[in-house]
Motif scaffolding. Structure first.
Motif: not given
Ligand code: GLY
Ligand code: AMP
Length: 421
Positions: A212, A214, A226, A283, A285, A289, A291-292
């Motif tokens: 990413d 950021k 984001g 972290e 999630n 993600g 824009p992953e």
């Molecule tokens: N690109 C990081 C996220 O979606 O949290």
């Protein structure tokens, strides 16, 4: 099959485009979707946090399969509510979404099960946090416990900044109740890697890695956003690192969640830092993600709906998830001023032939036109055999898309290209 996708950003647009590659899909509804997604799905004005509204819509429209993409509805129990209504839904239940919904929960989980992460302390009292900061090593990282739109993390490079962050979170409630508890953690250094994975609680299958970008400005300067762009795969994520992550982080996390009675089924996202002491979790999630997703899914060769169904039904196998060799690059086009103040409502023009490469985020339909409606307006993805070609092709497409006050970074992929050398 009638599908429902909860959410309305570029990630959701990428999910919808990929899901539609399955010929059995006859209808896709996006709740709420956006004006750009409207070309690929029926957008319905039900907010992603309106759990009752989502379930009612799914029932009334005989939805066969739902995908809950954003963090908020997952943490609020959208998948639990859909499942109770008899609608299979991709995503973790609320008790497993806590892995993202509470940083304190995630940190304590990692400590209990020996999963490598930054050393940390938890505080629910500002005075105690400030006292701790008197002698904490600087830089340090302050994190609000709960969801904070990706803004609840402050990297403090001075003691004063750290103290200000604690005061703003705990005394001024900058992130509401999310900041009533905070984590203060060790500052880690090294390349960052994002790894999304599918897991049904038994099997975990990582997707292609990504990187990413950021910060808002070129050269990783400016405010945190984001995400301004992504590339996949991430050159730092070598097969040796991947194997180590599988043994030390991915499998232990799946087992830990099972042991806690919080089996995770869905997309588990690992934000990793490759430190000199090995990979560590920055972290988790509980979702794809953004824009992953816009670089990972275009490289997925196998059928997304089949993978998601297997994830929900507990029949996931590695052969269902295959990626093509090659590289993807996504450049985010934003409104000038994002993530702070920006103007919107400007018409977006682009040639028909780039549309398949475009994922709309902050877009709306107005008087028959697609107009800008948010900070991150859209993402443009290109896939090629080499990273250099993917980057060049993505920027060529960016050059063909126009709206007033368009802003984008010019160096997406630059760091990855350098790492490849
Ligand atoms: N690109 C990081 C996220 O979606 O949290
Ligand atoms: P998040 O909002 O949780 O995605 O965190 C935002 C960014 O803060 C991450 O992508 C990292 O670049 C950075 N970050 C978070 N925790 C740490 C840490 N312990 N050390 C260094 N950087 C961190």
């Amino acid at each position: 099959m009638k599908l429902l996708v909860v959410g309305g950003g570029g990630r959701e647009h990428a999910l919808i485009k990929k899901l539609k590659e399955n010929p059995s899909v006859t209808e896709v509804y996006a709740l709420p979707g956006n004006g750009g997604i409207a070309a690929d799905a029926t957008c319905v004005d039900i907010g992603a946090k309106d759990i009752d509204g989502i379930v009612r819509f799914a029932r009334e429209n005989a939805i066969d399969f739902a995908v809950v993409a954003p963090d908020d509805p997952l943490v609020l129990g959208a998948v639990d509510a859909l499942a109770e209504a008899g609608i299979p839904a991709f995503g973790p239940r609320a008790n497993a979404a806590a892995i993202e919904g509470s940083k304190v929960f995630a940190k304590n989980l990692m400590k209990k099960y020996g999963i490598p992460t930054a050393r940390y302390e938890v505080f629910d009292d500002a005075a105690a946090a400030l006292a701790y900061l008197e002698s904490a090593p600087i830089p340090t990282v302050i994190k609000a416990d709960g969801l904070a739109l990706g803004k609840g993390v402050i990297i403090a490079t001075t003691r004063k900044e750290a103290q200000d962050a604690v005061r703003s979170m705990m005394e001024e409630h900058a992130f509401g109740a999310s900041g009533d508890r905070i984590v203060i953690e060790e500052y880690l250094e090294g390349p960052e890697v994002s790894v999304l994975s599918f897991t049904d609680g038994k099997t975990i299958v990582p997707m292609v890695s990504s990187m990413d970008h950021k910060r808002a400005g070129d050269g990783d300067t400016g405010l945190n956003t984001g995400g301004m762009g992504t590339v996949a795969p991430n050159p730092y994520y070598t097969p040796a690192v991947a194997e180590r992550c599988m043994q030390e982080i991915f499998l232990p996390t799946v087992r830990a969640m099972n042991a806690e009675g919080r089996t995770f089924r869905g997309c588990l996202y690992f934000g990793l830092m490759l430190t000199k002491d090995g990979p560590k979790v920055i972290e988790y999630n509980c979702r794809f993600g953004d824009p992953e997703t816009q670089v990972v899914l275009p490289l997925l060769e196998t059928d997304l709906l089949t993978v998601m169904q297997a994830t929900v039904s507990g029949t996931l196998t590695p052969d269902l998830v295959r990626f093509r060799a090659g590289h993807a690059c996504c450049v985010i086009m934003a409104s000038e001023g994002y993530p702070a103040h920006y103007e919107k409502g400007y018409p977006i023009t682009l040639p028909e032939e780039v549309l398949p490469s475009v994922y709309f985020a902050g877009a709306a339909r107005k008087d028959g036109e697609t107009v800008t409606a948010g900070g991150r307006v859209l993402g443009v993805t290109a896939v090629a055999d080499t990273l250099a070609d993917a980057v060049t092709a993505a920027y060529e497409k960016v050059g063909q898309i126009h709206f007033e006050n368009a802003y984008f970074r010019h160096d997406i992929g630059a760091r990855a290209l350098k790492a490849e050398e």
